[in-house]
Design an enzyme around this catalytic site. Sequence first.
Site, short mmCIF file in Angstrom:
data_model
loop_
_atom_site.label_atom_id
_atom_site.label_comp_id
_atom_site.label_asym_id
_atom_site.label_seq_id
_atom_site.Cartn_x
_atom_site.Cartn_y
_atom_site.Cartn_z
N GLU A 307 10.57 31.73 26.86
CA GLU A 307 10.31 32.34 25.55
C GLU A 307 9.18 33.36 25.62
OE1 GLU A 307 9.45 29.82 22.14
OE2 GLU A 307 11.52 29.93 21.50
N HIS A 328 21.01 16.25 44.62
CA HIS A 328 22.42 15.85 44.65
C HIS A 328 23.24 16.62 43.62
CE1 HIS A 328 21.43 12.41 47.30
NE2 HIS A 328 20.26 12.54 46.69
N LYS A 443 17.41 32.57 13.84
CA LYS A 443 16.98 31.83 12.64
C LYS A 443 17.44 32.57 11.38
CE LYS A 443 12.75 29.68 14.51
NZ LYS A 443 11.29 29.58 14.41
O1 PA5 Z 1 7.06 28.47 20.92
C1 PA5 Z 1 7.35 28.77 19.78
O2 PA5 Z 1 6.60 29.43 19.06
C2 PA5 Z 1 8.67 28.30 19.18
O3 PA5 Z 1 9.40 27.56 20.12
C3 PA5 Z 1 8.40 27.43 17.98
O4 PA5 Z 1 7.59 26.37 18.37
C4 PA5 Z 1 9.70 26.92 17.37
O5 PA5 Z 1 10.54 27.99 17.04
C5 PA5 Z 1 9.40 26.08 16.14
O6 PA5 Z 1 8.70 26.84 15.21
P1 PA5 Z 1 7.79 26.17 14.12
O7 PA5 Z 1 6.73 25.43 14.79
O8 PA5 Z 1 7.27 27.31 13.32
O9 PA5 Z 1 8.69 25.26 13.32
#
Ligand code: PA5
Length: 453
Positions: A307, A328, A443
């Site tokens: 990410e 494996h 989203k």
């Molecule tokens: O790393 C990140 O910022 C994302 O993976 C968020 O944690 C995830 O989208 C969840 O978002 P939020 O904490 O706003 O619900």
Amino acid sequence: MSELSYDPAGVFAASGPLQRQQLEQLAPRLEQARKEVVELDLAAEEGQQTLDAHFLDMPQSILEGNQELGYDGVLASIQQTASRLKDQVNSVVLVGVGGSSLGLRAIMEACCGPYFNERGDSPRFYFAGESVDNDATRSLLDLLEARAEPFGIIVVSKSGATLEPAVAMRQLLGLLERIAAPGWPPINELVIPVTTAGSRLDKIADQLECRQRFFLPDRVGGRFSLLSPGGLLPAAVLGVDIVALLEGAVAMNERLVASAVGDNPALDYAGVGFLAETEAQLTVRVLASWDSALAASGNWYDQLLAESLGKDQRGATPIATLNTRDLHSRGQQHQQGRRDKLITNLVVSEPLTEPIPVGPAGCNHDQLDELAERTLPELLKAAREGTDEALLADGYPTTTLQLPAREVHWMGQFYQMMMIATVVEGKLLGVNPYGQPGVEAYKRNMARRLGLA
Ligand code: PA5
């Protein structure tokens, strides 16, 4: 060995994809990236850029109770809340997704050992809000209802509006309200939100008059938040020594600043990863854990790298494996498949418990009598060395990231190191490691399809 170490020597071997000189030549850029992370990102004006480098000094600030940054007394408050919840319930559900749940899964597995929920010395822990899976949700709701006892809900969402955890929160809260019985603690003590001030979740907390809530710092993104109240509160409920965790992270910060390239795990790891991707076309980053309790930490890193750096058609593709299990399954491909992988062994020097011998048996049909005195750590070491040897013979050397033990302090060092390395690598690649615009798009689309937009 009494330090966390990163040894990239394998990739610099004669048959390796890189030369040590390349890392040496990269040193000035790594030092510049370090400077930017340590000084400039933190100095950037709020709103000026989407920079979330505050994860770096957060552990120290929390330990010191930094008033200015809003950490005044937060450590004590986390510990008190955790201890209250432990007294009140036998089950806790952690509601969150992505960075708001993977970090806690990592800490739980690494620091609490397997079969945690069976041990009975702390509340059992469950996860919800990581998807909108009908059958998984039904199972959890049925389980909690059948227990007919109060349960805690720690809901972590920085935005306070992500659909999956919001739906789970609504359903768990609904269940709690429906089955609550006289003598149970009030719901406003059982629900503990961790979010951003003013978010939808914060407003729910207002409405419920939650006795306790915690805030995620503005400039710490979800996947950089496992050492924030979002990870620390549930970790404290699990009985993890959160001070040791934070101290580990602080020690890694100190090492980041004090050590030169070549002896700086975070900078070296970032530099080797960057060179492997850009100079040797090793675009797949394998983190091969050799300790079962580190599998979830591998998944946590998987998200962190994917990410953070998977943007602008750049960034290595992470793969987290657990050995020997995945020898494996993925082992064949890693040995003889496409030559696009940088493999890092994640190794723990010593097991936490006494080494178990293979042991005697009433017969030798399995032909293992010769191994009766050998221990499981010895077998694991032979498997790792054998794997490295096989990869090297195919011209595919590995690197090693080694923790002295799977103790909380070293886990704190490890998590902080990987977050720092990811940000530094982003600087080298010219990719902003913070934010996740691609995820935001899904989203929005999902909300529109549901008529919410
Ligand atoms: O790393 C990140 O910022 C994302 O993976 C968020 O944690 C995830 O989208 C969840 O978002 P939020 O904490 O706003 O619900």
